[in-house]
Design an enzyme around this catalytic site. Structure first.
Site, short mmCIF file in Angstrom:
data_model
loop_
_atom_site.label_atom_id
_atom_site.label_comp_id
_atom_site.label_asym_id
_atom_site.label_seq_id
_atom_site.Cartn_x
_atom_site.Cartn_y
_atom_site.Cartn_z
N ASP A 248 -6.60 -1.76 1.51
CA ASP A 248 -7.03 -0.68 2.39
C ASP A 248 -7.79 -1.30 3.55
O ASP A 248 -8.72 -2.08 3.33
CB ASP A 248 -7.94 0.29 1.61
CG ASP A 248 -8.36 1.49 2.42
OD1 ASP A 248 -7.56 1.99 3.22
OD2 ASP A 248 -9.51 1.94 2.26
N ARG B 55 -5.42 1.20 -4.83
CA ARG B 55 -4.57 0.62 -3.79
C ARG B 55 -4.62 -0.89 -3.80
O ARG B 55 -5.62 -1.48 -4.15
CB ARG B 55 -4.95 1.16 -2.42
CG ARG B 55 -6.39 0.87 -2.06
CD ARG B 55 -6.92 1.76 -1.01
NE ARG B 55 -7.15 3.07 -1.58
CZ ARG B 55 -7.82 4.04 -0.99
NH1 ARG B 55 -8.33 3.86 0.17
NH2 ARG B 55 -7.98 5.20 -1.56
N ASP C 32 -9.77 -0.09 7.04
CA ASP C 32 -10.28 1.04 7.82
C ASP C 32 -10.96 0.52 9.07
O ASP C 32 -11.86 -0.33 8.98
CB ASP C 32 -11.29 1.85 7.02
CG ASP C 32 -10.67 2.69 5.92
OD1 ASP C 32 -9.53 3.15 6.11
OD2 ASP C 32 -11.32 2.89 4.89
N ARG D 201 0.84 -1.20 0.00
CA ARG D 201 0.00 0.00 0.00
C ARG D 201 0.88 1.24 0.00
O ARG D 201 1.82 1.36 0.77
CB ARG D 201 -0.90 0.00 1.24
CG ARG D 201 -1.62 1.32 1.53
CD ARG D 201 -2.77 1.56 0.58
NE ARG D 201 -3.32 2.89 0.69
CZ ARG D 201 -4.34 3.24 1.45
NH1 ARG D 201 -4.92 2.34 2.22
NH2 ARG D 201 -4.78 4.47 1.45
#
Length: 173
Positions: free
Chosen positions: A97, A94, A99, A85
Site C-alpha cells: 500500500d 494487502r 499513500d 495489490r
C-alpha cells in the site's frame, strides 16, 4: 520546480520487508522522482481492517518530485499493482500500500487524491516513522511528533530493526 512529498508505505501479506524495499527502489528509479529520506520500519496491528488481519510493516519516504500529485499517485498505484495489490475489501490485507500523504503547498479535495491525506494526522503508523525520519516535520502546521504522541494506535506500534535503504539487500522477516 520539484516539490517535496511524503509517501507512506505498508504491507501485511507476503514478504513484507522485501515488498517495501522494492517499492522504495521503484520510486527512486522513476524519472522525475528523487528519494530524499527513508524512515525506520515500524510494525503495527491492522487499523480498520477485518478482524484477525496480519500485522503491518509501515514506513514513510520523503521525495522530491517534478510530477504532479496525480502523476505521483499513478506511479504509486502502478507499483502497488506490480506487487499484486488487489482492492476487494476496504482496508483489507494487502501485499503493498502506498499513500501520498502530502505534497508541499498542495491542497486537494478531489476524491481521487485528498491532500494532505485526510486520516494521516490520526495514524501513528504514518506519524511515528515520519517523525523518526524528520523530527522537525509538520503536518498542517502541527509537529508530526506531537500528532504521533496523540494518535489512537500509538500503543500498538513497535520500531523494528529494518530499514528501507535501497542499497540494502533483501532479508527475511
Amino acid at each position: 520546480m520539484p516539490l517535496r512529498c511524503v509517501v507512506a508505505l505498508g504491507a501485511n501479506l507476503g514478504d513484507r520487508i522485501t515488498a517495501l524495499r522494492e517499492a522504495v527502489r521503484e520510486l527512486a528509479a522513476t524519472p522525475g522522482i528523487a528519494l530524499l529520506a527513508t524512515s525506520p520500519v515500524v510494525r503495527t496491528r491492522s487499523v480498520g481492517g477485518p478482524e484477525g488481519s496480519p500485522d503491518y510493516l509501515n514506513a514513510v519516504v520523503e521525495l522530491s518530485s517534478d510530477l504532479t500529485p496525480f502523476e505521483l499517485l499513478e506511479v504509486c498505484q502502478g507499483i502497488e499493482h506490480r506487487h499484486g495489490r488487489t482492492r476487494e475489501v476496504r482496508w483489507g490485507p494487502r501485499t503493498l500500500d502506498l499513500d501520498v500523504i502530502c505534497v508541499a503547498g498542495v491542497r486537494s479535495t478531489d476524491p481521487r487524491l485528498e491532500l494532505p491525506h485526510p486520516r494521516a494526522a490520526q495514524r501513528a503508523f504514518v506519524l511515528r516513522p515520519w517523525a523518526l525520519m524528520d523530527p522537525a516535520a509538520e503536518l498542517d502546521g502541527v509537529p508530526v511528533a506531537r500528532l504521533a504522541d496523540a494518535a489512537p494506535d500509538r500503543e500498538d506500534l513497535v520500531v523494528t530493526e529494518h530499514t528501507l535503504r535501497p542499497e540494502e539487500p533483501p532479508c527475511a522477516t
